[in-house]
Design an enzyme around this catalytic site. Structure first.
Site, PDB file in Angstrom:
ATOM      1  N   ASP A 527       0.812  -1.169   0.069  1.00  0.00           N
ATOM      2  CA  ASP A 527       0.039  -0.013   0.068  1.00  0.00           C
ATOM      3  C   ASP A 527       0.890   1.064   0.093  1.00  0.00           C
ATOM      4  O   ASP A 527       1.864   1.223   0.605  1.00  0.00           O
ATOM      5  CB  ASP A 527      -0.905  -0.029   1.374  1.00  0.00           C
ATOM      6  N   HIS A 530       4.626   4.159  -3.462  1.00  0.00           N
ATOM      7  CA  HIS A 530       5.576   5.157  -3.981  1.00  0.00           C
ATOM      8  C   HIS A 530       5.705   6.057  -2.902  1.00  0.00           C
ATOM      9  O   HIS A 530       6.908   6.958  -3.297  1.00  0.00           O
ATOM     10  CB  HIS A 530       4.812   5.777  -5.207  1.00  0.00           C
ATOM     11  N   ASP A 628      -9.993   1.819  -5.099  1.00  0.00           N
ATOM     12  CA  ASP A 628     -10.170   3.093  -4.698  1.00  0.00           C
ATOM     13  C   ASP A 628     -10.568   4.068  -5.848  1.00  0.00           C
ATOM     14  O   ASP A 628     -10.276   5.002  -5.825  1.00  0.00           O
ATOM     15  CB  ASP A 628      -8.625   3.512  -3.787  1.00  0.00           C
TER      16      ASP A 628
END
Length: 1531
Positions: A527, A530, A628
């Site tokens: 999760d 980045h 999402d």
């Protein structure tokens, strides 16, 4: 048994590939090989891939061992290898003695996933995954009923959001305790633990054949995590990150502003609690600048206390302190030091820089005061600059605050939160504040109390457009101060530092978390990947992989750059990157994504098992929607769910979806606010909390998931995407072994059909092949079940839609297709035209297509005949009992009867050679003719097309359009007799099969046939050559092919006939005269310009190349025949330059005879019983100098007599005028140039000759330009004694002395006439004279006073050897050219070692180019490195290519230069020799690269300066290839 897959990674100096992704599978071998820049150097390769039996340690690198299979000195095949058996991300680096690391990168090994009781492999491309919000699964004992929906919908992997205890926000990704299972999963009667979860996951894996993965969240923890209260050092607080103090102060000020707005305090100033318009926003902006920013005075955190600093400076000056320039390094600026504790006015001045910049004009009090005032003014300026800088930050903060308020309260697409309250504040706060509310002043006092301020922890979030490789919470970033963070106000950002020593508790806690996760789950989703520090994720995944080596790792990256994506994939070993179909704005883009994310084109070429490792894109997990994403039904329409799912399912990669999509839930299932449970599975649902196959698109998705898995499992790895019209996408998946296809036609509905008009007419489609069945047809249809009402307990979908599904039906039973007509596009291609009747928006139809039965049978037969080349073709092959006889024999057996001159026809022959036989090279319309008529012409083109599957190339187009190329290849060979005709019939039989399969498959099968035949031919070629070639490296073999390329037999004999009594002379029946004639192999000088007719054979070129191309390769008989054929043309003691088939030769060169004599010597030395050649009979075409060509058998002499005549003529003196002198034999030569002279100087023994109007050595450019007035004048006459001729002469007389002493040559001397008297000159005396005179006359001494130097005024380079001695233009003697190394190789005894080495060093520095040697010193005033034979201008030195040998870089001299370096380096010791070997390998590596890349598979005659391509050069030259092969032989 499948062949082992090997990937080769070429290492090049200073090449760092950290941002290049290399993906490999377990079982592959990775080979590292040296690129051109590293060959010859001592290179070490290190990797952290673990040795067998060892655990992986990211920081532990071990060296790999080099293996050189040929055990030869050249590095072309030298490699070190890894057998890849362990999944993960691994690093490699390489270096040299001089530099430990001069390059490196990563490679990622994919995991192997297993499911079922039998542990069978689940290929990555088979994955169909579905995401669940774990908190919506209810108690653990109810999970099977809810997860069964995935099983019954055909998914084979479940992704669960984190199962840990959630924080107070109830967000799925805000975890209160990473080690504890969420207590919500337990019931009153049963408490569950991780082991219970593990048992369920394992049961699902074994019984349902499904894997489970879950998220890991490393970047943050819930703000109410109990452990973060105990260990605040694990977050970014004001104690461990004091740089955040200004941002925290601003955050508290904004909090109090929020309270004031919420209480109505600012209503009168235009900012009520319910902000509704831009006028109120402007008022808010004014309040920020008038009330908030001035109150908190953030600039003070960045400023200096001026008074205190000036006082400190004054004290230093008064005490006589001076600056220490060693510390400041003379930097002339005042250095401000940021206060590490970030106190107001805490910044200080580096007093050393202050003392350096501010020096009083004396020691008086007034001078000191003036100096302090200068400093005060400078500090006030600096504080002013900091004030402006902070104001800039506040402007950005204001903009960000306004943007947030606009989105959350005014924007139509925002949440429209309503009035400002405690629950819905003006902004999300950036820091925790776990204390009672007070005034701003009281809050700010806490900042100075470490036991309190350590609990003000920074929240996490994301920064739009930020560098993902930068940590925005660390010092140096102003993200929090500038309010640029889109903040998650429920999650504290975790502070790991650089390693476990910086935060031991956090590292241990998260490592345990990773290990628990890996113990129970097959994989993880990273999760917020980045934003997770790379070194942290690396360490945690290493810990996870130590528990589960085949850990499946997926992530979603938002870096905006594929290169930065690769950094994450490489460092973390991410297996699949999540890609979203929702990112597509239309169906065309959605189809493009399918093509982008996996598979190869339909009809792709079969790639070799051993091939270069090429960069790839990350393996994709292509989802129709992620959890999402916004809801597709809201953005597109409910009707689009099925067709978009079908498009995704046809992708050749992992695919998947999110729970709720298939049930048509018409809203996003929020990871924060959703608290209802998912529905359970029940084939006959009895409540709103259950779903069945009839719910939503579940039935369609089940069929699509099964289809996706079947396509991947059965090797349907080729993909074609066709945009039929604006809304219709057809995706084809093709199996390259069975040649079955599955074609899905999907009509998307990005707009709601109820509100958008779609055309009724759908264009018909043509599907190549025979439609076996309709695998699936499905349409989204409305039901009578009423409209959607949101259930209070269960996450329910829209009951008003379902899918009408039919599976495995015949075309006639389809309700979507009206008719299917069969048409034929030729004898081998059946096409079915589909006309659609009811392909409404939201419909999908999937066809299974086979080749027509006849084509299917022929493909199977063709594959069975290709198995001899590669076992890969056994899949889909079928035996052919009635195969033609020619196909019943292995091709190796057929080709074993070919001679090497047959191989010249099979593999090579350029256009002019082929035209001699009435043909020519194959020409592709609107493209180019092939370089060769033989297989190499095809293979060179296909080698460029194959790796990239460039099926749009004109070459492939030509193959698809007709059988012309097939017939050209076979007809060219069947027209010949003997073994070549047999090979032609083999091609004919194979192509007869090929002609009857669909045209789109012809390029890949043509490639397989030609490559199989080509590699078989090469094996046979090398088997007929010397052990040096057979056991040699790839480089040696490539060069040895030059022997086949250059040496062949044309339609007309190029060589004069050999003596009839000579044994082993080849004969044939002439196709022209129908008489028996000799058919000896002759050597072309170069292709394409010197390949056929009278311009094919040149004496000089032939004998410079003969040792390399024929003697070293073991072609002794052909070498003998060429030597004897040229011997028969001896006249005036010379060998002809242009042979002209022996009938019209030109005796205008002084060096060819000496190269011929060198080859006789080499033959005697290299060939077993080689001296027998001296007794071989020679047919004299010209028994006397003046005789016309004589018929065969008129005059015979043994070879030794010819040698003696050549030597005697030179000692006697050769002087004659060329026959037919004038423009009829040379249109450029002046009259004086036809006068030929070659003599021996009686004092020195040097051969000399020529005049300034002719050019008798290899540098033989005659001026041609009347305009530039160089016509008839040679650019390089090299008259006098040319250095290489003196060397060749010395080599010959030395050899004759030796063989006479050994009784192999009857003459000890030559007999001549002088002044009417007979004189005898012994070879020994001749040898001694050259030896004694050479260095005296040729060496240009380093001593300016050298008494041997006749023209000291002409010397411009010392420590070299002259290019000639006694030239008519004395300055020409002193030109630095690459000819003296030739003499060094053939007669090394002439040279003093130290002098030779010094001269070679000068040549290396001045003359050595990329591939060749500059033909003239670049310092010479007439040097010009670019050859253009078409240029005609006024420039004497350039016009009409006058500079042919005045700078352009010729290849063959580099061979002699390198051989000379090797010879003398051996005499100078090991260190010098090792350095020289590196130089040699490094230079040769460039030839290897050129040879591999050249479509001619050769080395050029010359290049322009610095290795630039020269269009006037032969593309491949005999002596260039031979000279390089000789270097390798010497090595």
């Amino acid at each position: 048994m499948a062949s082992k897959q090997v990937r080769v990674l070429l290492l090049n100096d200073m090449e760092n590939l950290e941002r290049t992704l290399f993906r490999l599978e377990q079982g592959f071998e990775l080979q590292f090989r040296l690129g051109p820049t590293l060959q010859g150097r001592a290179v070490h390769v290190h990797t952290n891939y673990p040795l067998q039996g060892q655990a992986f340690d990211r920081h532990k690198f071990q060296p790999l061992q080099w293996v050189n299979p040929t055990e030869r000195e050249d590095d072309s095949d030298k490699s070190c290898a890894l057998s890849l058996q362990i999944a993960g991300s691994y690093q490699y680096y390489f270096g040299t003695r001089e530099q430990e690391r001069s390059g490196g990168g990563y490679f990622v090994v994919d995991p192997v996933l297993r499911v079922g009781a039998d542990n069978h492999i689940l290929p990555l491309d088979c994955i169909t995954i579905q995401t669940y919000l774990s908190k919506c699964l209810g108690p653990l004992d109810e999970w099977p009923d809810r997860l069964r929906v995935s099983k019954e919908t055909g998914y084979n992997m479940v992704h669960l959001t984190p199962l840990q205890t959630l924080g107070e926000s109830r967000s799925c990704y805000s975890l209160a305790d990473q080690l504890q299972l969420n207590p919500d999963f337990s019931t009153d009667g049963k408490s569950y633990s991780w082991s219970h979860v593990g048992e369920l996951v394992e049961k699902i894996r074994k019984e349902w054949n499904m894997l489970c993965i879950t998220d890991v969240v490393y970047n943050h923890t819930a703000a109410n995590s109990p452990w973060i209260r105990k260990h605040p050092e694990c977050g970014y607080n004001l104690v461990n990150s004091p740089h955040l103090k200004p941002a925290w102060v601003l955050d508290r000020a904004l909090f109090h502003l929020n309270c004031a707005i919420a209480s109505g305090h600012y209503t009168e100033r235009g900012v009520p609690p319910n902000i509704q318009n831009h006028q109120q926003l402007n008022a808010l902006r004014d309040i920020l600048w008038q009330d908030v920013f001035p109150k908190v005075k953030l600039w003070e955190f960045f400023q200096v206390n001026v008074a205190n600093t000036v006082e400190q400076f004054r004290n230093l000056i008064q005490s006589g302190a001076k600056s220490n320039e060693r510390i400041t390094e003379g930097k002339q600026h005042l250095m401000i030091v940021q206060d590490p504790q970030w106190q107001r006015f805490g910044n200080t001045v580096d007093m050393n820089s202050a003392l350096e910049n501010f020096v009083p004009n004396g020691s008086s009090p007034s001078a000191i005061e003036d100096c302090c005032n200068w400093l005060r003014r400078r500090l006030e300026e600096t504080n002013g600059e900091q004030y402006k800088e902070v104001n800039h930050h506040m402007e950005q903060a204001t903009n960000c605050i306004m943007g947030t308020v606009v989105y959350e309260r005014l924007a139509d697409h925002g949440p429209r939160l309503g009035p400002v309250t405690r629950k819905h504040p003006l902004l999300t706060w950036y820091f925790t504040f776990p204390f009672e509310e007070s005034t701003l002043e009281k809050d700010l006092e806490l900042m100075h109390q470490p036991e309190q301020s350590c609990h003000f922890l920074a929240f996490n979030g994301w920064v739009m457009g930020d560098d993902p490789l930068r940590n925005f919470a660390e010092s140096g970033s102003n993200v929090y101060l500038r309010r640029e963070l889109i903040c998650w106000g429920d999650s504290v950002k975790l502070r790991y530092g650089n390693g476990p020593e910086d935060c031991p508790y956090l590292w241990a806690h998260m490592q345990k978390y990773s290990e628990i996760t890996a113990k129970h789950f097959a994989g993880v989703r990273l999760d917020n990947c980045h934003s997770t520090p790379l070194h942290v994720a690396e360490a945690m995944l290493s810990a996870a992989r130590s528990v589960r080596p085949n850990l499946y790792v997926i992530a979603e990256l938002f870096t905006g750059s594929e290169l930065i994506d690769n950094v994450f994939v490489n460092r973390l070993g991410i297996t699949s990157l999540i890609r979203e179909a929702m990112s597509a704005g239309d169906s065309h883009e959605e189809g493009r994504l399918v093509y982008r994310y996996g598979g190869e084109p339909v009809g792709a070429f079969v790639q070799p098992c051993l091939r270069p490792l090429v960069p790839s894109i990350a393996h994709a997990m292509f989802l129709d929607v992620t959890h999402d994403n916004e809801c597709p039904i809201q953005i597109r329409s409910a009707y689009d769910s099925l067709p978009s799912s079908a498009i995704v399912s046809m992708a050749c990669c992992a695919t998947g979806s999110t729970r709720g999509y298939d049930e048509l839930v018409p809203h996003q299932i929020s990871v924060v606010s959703e608290e209802r449970f998912y529905t359970k599975w029940n084939p006959k649902p009895s409540s709103s909390g259950e779903v069945s196959p009839q719910s939503g698109i579940i039935a369609g998705k089940l069929a699509l998931n099964h289809l996706h898995q079947e396509l991947a499992a059965k090797g349907f790895k080729q993909v074609f995407v066709d945009q039929v019209d604006v809304d219709i996408v057809a995706v084809t998946r093709h199996c390259p072994s069975s040649h079955q296809s599955v074609v899905a036609v999907c009509r998307t509905a990005f707009q709601n059909p109820k509100t958008h008009t779609y055309p009724n007419e759908v264009p018909p489609m043509c599907i190549p092949g025979k439609i076996e069945e309709v695998v699936l047809e499905a349409r989204t249809v409305e039901t009578c079940a009423g409209s959607y009402k949101k259930d209070q307990k269960s996450i329910n979908g829209m009951p008003e839609f379902t899918v009408d599904v039919k599976e495995h039906i015949q075309l006639k039973d389809s309700s979507i297709v009206r008719q299917a007509g069969v048409t034929s596009r030729g004898p081998s291609e059946f096409v079915q035209e589909i006309v659609f009747e009811c392909l409404t928006p939201g419909s999908v139809i999937v066809f299974r297509v086979s080749l027509d039965p006849k084509a299917q049978e022929l493909v199977g037969v063709l594959r069975s005949h290709l198995v001899q080349f590669r076992s890969h073709f056994s899949a889909g092959s079928q035996p052919n009992p009635s195969a033609p006889e020619i196909l019943q024999k292995p091709l190796t057996e057929i080709m074993s009867h070919l001679t090497l001159s047959d191989m010249n026809v099979l593999l090579f022959r350029c256009d002019s050679e082929e035209k001699e036989d009435g043909g020519g090279c194959y020409e592709i319309p609107s493209w180019n003719p092939l370089k060769y008529a033989g297989l190499q012409g095809l293979v060179s083109v296909m080698a460029d097309i194959r790796p990239h599957n460039d099926l749009g190339h004109p070459f492939c187009g030509n193959l698809r359009q007709g059988d012309w190329m097939l017939e050209y290849v076979s007809n060219r060979l069947t027209a010949r007799v003997g073994a070549l005709g047999e090979v032609g019939r083999w091609f004919q039989a194979m192509f007869d099969l090929l002609k009857h399969i669909p045209r789109y498959l012809i390029p890949c099968y043509f490639d397989a046939i030609v490559v199989g035949a080509y590699t078989t031919a090469l094996d046979v070629v090398f088997s007929k050559m010397s052990s040096f070639v057979q056991d040699g490296s790839s480089f040696v073999k490539l060069l040895a092919l030059g022997s086949v390329q250059m040496c062949g037999v044309g339609r007309f004999p190029a060589l004069p006939p050999l003596c009839p009594t000579l044994y082993h002379v080849p004969y044939r029946l002439s196709s022209v005269t129908k008489q028996r004639e000799q058919c000896c192999v002759s050597m072309a000088a170069g292709l394409p310009h010197f390949s056929a007719g009278i311009f094919r054979c040149w004496g000089r070129d032939t004998f410079i190349a003969l040792r390399g191309l024929l003697l070293i390769t073991g072609r002794h008989l052909e070498a003998r025949n060429i030597i004897l054929a040229f011997a028969g043309t001896l006249r005036h003691g010379l060998i002809p330059n242009l042979l002209g088939e022996g009938i019209s030769p030109r005796y205008n060169c002084r060096d060819a005879v000496w190269w011929w004599l060198q080859c006789v010597q080499d033959y005697c030395n290299l060939v077993p019983n080689g001296t027998d050649i001296l007794q071989c009979p020679v047919n004299r075409m010209y028994p006397t100098d003046d005789s016309k060509p004589q018929p065969l058998g008129t005059s015979e002499q043994p070879l030794f007599a010819i040698i003696q005549e050549a030597m005697g003529c030179h000692m006697q003196g050769i002087e004659f005028r060329e026959r037919n002198a004038g423009p009829q034999i040379d249109r450029n030569m002046r009259d004086e140039g036809f006068n030929i002279v070659a003599k021996v100087n009686p004092d020195t023994g040097f051969v000399y000759g020529g005049n300034r109007f002719n050019c008798g050595t290899w540098m033989d450019k005659m001026g041609e330009s009347e305009r530039a007035r160089n016509k008839g004048l040679p650019a390089t006459p090299r008259d006098g004694s040319a250095v290489e001729i003196v060397g060749l002469c010395k080599s010959t007389v030395r050899w004759l002395v030796e063989i006479h002493q050994n009784g192999l040559y009857p003459y000890a001397a030559v007999t001549i006439w002088r002044d009417g008297k007979e004189l005898s000159v012994s070879y020994k005396d001749w040898n001694d004279k050259i030896q004694a005179s050479f260095e005296k006359m040729f060496y240009v001494s380093l001593n300016p006073e050298d008494i041997n130097e006749t023209h000291p005024e002409l010397v411009h380079k010392r420590g070299i050897y002259k290019d000639s001695y006694g030239a008519s233009s004395p300055w020409c003697d002193y030109q630095l050219r690459p000819n003296f190394p030739i003499a060094m190789v053939v007669a090394p005894e002439l040279f003093t070692v130290d002098k030779a080495w010094g001269a070679l060093e000068v040549a290396e520095k001045k003359l050595l180019g990329t591939l060749g040697m500059k033909t003239l010193d670049p310092d010479d005033m007439v040097y010009s490195g670019v050859y253009d034979n078409s240029l005609d201008n006024d420039n004497y030195n350039l016009a009409k290519g006058f500079n042919y040998h005045q700078g352009p870089e010729w290849l063959w001299p580099v061979g002699y230069f390198l051989r000379a370096k090797l010879h003398f380096a051996k005499k100078l010791g090991k260190e010098t020799y090792d350095r020289t070997v590196f130089l040699v390998k490094n230079v040769l590596s460039r030839h290897y690269v050129h040879l591999e890349r050249s479509p001619w598979r050769g080395l050029p005659e010359l290049t322009n300066e610095n290795g630039q391509y020269c269009s006037f050069s032969c593309e491949t030259q005999a002596w260039s290839i031979a000279a390089i092969l000789e270097v390798l032989y010497d090595l």
